[in-house]
Design a protein around this motif. Structure first.
Motif, PDB file in Angstrom:
ATOM      1  N   VAL A 113       0.836  -1.199   0.000  1.00  0.00           N
ATOM      2  CA  VAL A 113       0.000   0.000   0.000  1.00  0.00           C
ATOM      3  C   VAL A 113       0.872   1.250   0.000  1.00  0.00           C
ATOM      4  N   PRO A 114       0.347   2.346  -0.493  1.00  0.00           N
ATOM      5  CA  PRO A 114       1.121   3.595  -0.490  1.00  0.00           C
ATOM      6  C   PRO A 114       1.111   4.239   0.884  1.00  0.00           C
ATOM      7  N   THR A 115       2.203   4.921   1.189  1.00  0.00           N
ATOM      8  CA  THR A 115       2.266   5.737   2.391  1.00  0.00           C
ATOM      9  C   THR A 115       2.800   7.108   1.999  1.00  0.00           C
ATOM     10  N   MET A 116       3.009   7.957   2.986  1.00  0.00           N
ATOM     11  CA  MET A 116       3.559   9.284   2.703  1.00  0.00           C
ATOM     12  C   MET A 116       5.006   9.199   2.233  1.00  0.00           C
ATOM     13  N   VAL A 117       5.673   8.111   2.570  1.00  0.00           N
ATOM     14  CA  VAL A 117       7.100   7.990   2.253  1.00  0.00           C
ATOM     15  C   VAL A 117       7.310   6.925   1.187  1.00  0.00           C
ATOM     16  N   LEU A 118       7.294   5.678   1.610  1.00  0.00           N
ATOM     17  CA  LEU A 118       7.531   4.554   0.707  1.00  0.00           C
ATOM     18  C   LEU A 118       6.401   3.554   0.824  1.00  0.00           C
ATOM     19  N   PRO A 119       6.167   2.752  -0.219  1.00  0.00           N
ATOM     20  CA  PRO A 119       5.166   1.702  -0.101  1.00  0.00           C
ATOM     21  C   PRO A 119       5.547   0.706   0.985  1.00  0.00           C
ATOM     22  N   VAL A 120       4.542   0.174   1.667  1.00  0.00           N
ATOM     23  CA  VAL A 120       4.777  -0.842   2.674  1.00  0.00           C
ATOM     24  C   VAL A 120       3.879  -2.028   2.391  1.00  0.00           C
ATOM     25  N   THR A 121       4.298  -3.174   2.863  1.00  0.00           N
ATOM     26  CA  THR A 121       3.507  -4.392   2.703  1.00  0.00           C
ATOM     27  C   THR A 121       2.942  -4.781   4.056  1.00  0.00           C
ATOM     28  N   ASN A 122       1.631  -4.887   4.118  1.00  0.00           N
ATOM     29  CA  ASN A 122       0.932  -5.179   5.368  1.00  0.00           C
ATOM     30  C   ASN A 122       0.019  -6.378   5.216  1.00  0.00           C
ATOM     31  N   ASN A 123      -0.417  -6.866   6.353  1.00  0.00           N
ATOM     32  CA  ASN A 123      -1.338  -7.991   6.451  1.00  0.00           C
ATOM     33  C   ASN A 123      -2.706  -7.442   6.850  1.00  0.00           C
ATOM     34  N   TYR A 124      -3.762  -7.849   6.143  1.00  0.00           N
ATOM     35  CA  TYR A 124      -5.098  -7.331   6.420  1.00  0.00           C
ATOM     36  C   TYR A 124      -6.069  -8.477   6.668  1.00  0.00           C
ATOM     37  N   TRP A 125      -7.088  -8.177   7.491  1.00  0.00           N
ATOM     38  CA  TRP A 125      -8.081  -9.184   7.867  1.00  0.00           C
ATOM     39  C   TRP A 125      -9.493  -8.673   7.618  1.00  0.00           C
ATOM     40  N   GLY A 126     -10.359  -9.582   7.230  1.00  0.00           N
ATOM     41  CA  GLY A 126     -11.772  -9.284   7.189  1.00  0.00           C
ATOM     42  C   GLY A 126     -12.377  -9.426   8.575  1.00  0.00           C
ATOM     43  N   GLN A 127     -13.675  -9.121   8.680  1.00  0.00           N
ATOM     44  CA  GLN A 127     -14.342  -9.162   9.984  1.00  0.00           C
ATOM     45  C   GLN A 127     -14.805 -10.561  10.354  1.00  0.00           C
ATOM     46  N   GLY A 128     -14.812 -11.459   9.420  1.00  0.00           N
ATOM     47  CA  GLY A 128     -15.175 -12.835   9.712  1.00  0.00           C
ATOM     48  C   GLY A 128     -16.604 -13.161   9.324  1.00  0.00           C
TER      49      GLY A 128
END
Length: 123
Positions: free
Chosen positions: A101-116
């Motif tokens: 995902v984009p950030t103010m500085v550099l792209p970062v890779t994150n882990n995301y979850w649904g609500q279930g």
């Protein structure tokens, strides 16, 4: 940044089938691995199935031969087809996605979850 919308849970008798869908939306450069985890009452969350952006899949031993996982990259959606369901498959199923995902500085890779979404298999 990334929202995961799950659908398709419900109540089914043992031996029946359900299909879970998970659609990713939001602001991201790319989706990497996507998949499903589940958590039964009193138990830890466990991986059920995952799929890479290239389509390679991994399944928990407990669901091999019964569940299939597919992915529509154009729609950022994964589909978990669950057949021959057993009462021990009863759990809350969570969609998971790894995204850059984009950030103010550099792209970062994150882990995301649904609500279930609840899956209940009656005997």
């Amino acid at each position: 940044q990334v929202q995961l919308a799950e659908s398709g849970g419900g109540l089914v008798q043992a031996g029946g089938s359900l299909r879970l869908s998970c659609a990713a939306s939001g602001s991201f450069f790319s989706l990497h691995e996507m998949g499903w985890y589940r958590q039964a009452p009193g138990k830890q969350r466990e991986m059920v199935a995952s799929i890479t952006s290239g389509g390679a899949t991994t399944f928990a031993d407990s669901v091999k031969g019964r569940f299939t996982l597919s992915r529509d990259n154009a729609k950022n959606t994964v589909f978990l087809q669950m057949n021959s369901l057993k009462p021990e498959d009863t759990a809350v199923y969570y969609c998971n996605a790894v995204a850059t995902v984009p950030t103010m500085v550099l792209p970062v890779t994150n882990n995301y979850w649904g609500q279930g979404t609840q899956v209940t298999v009656s005997s």
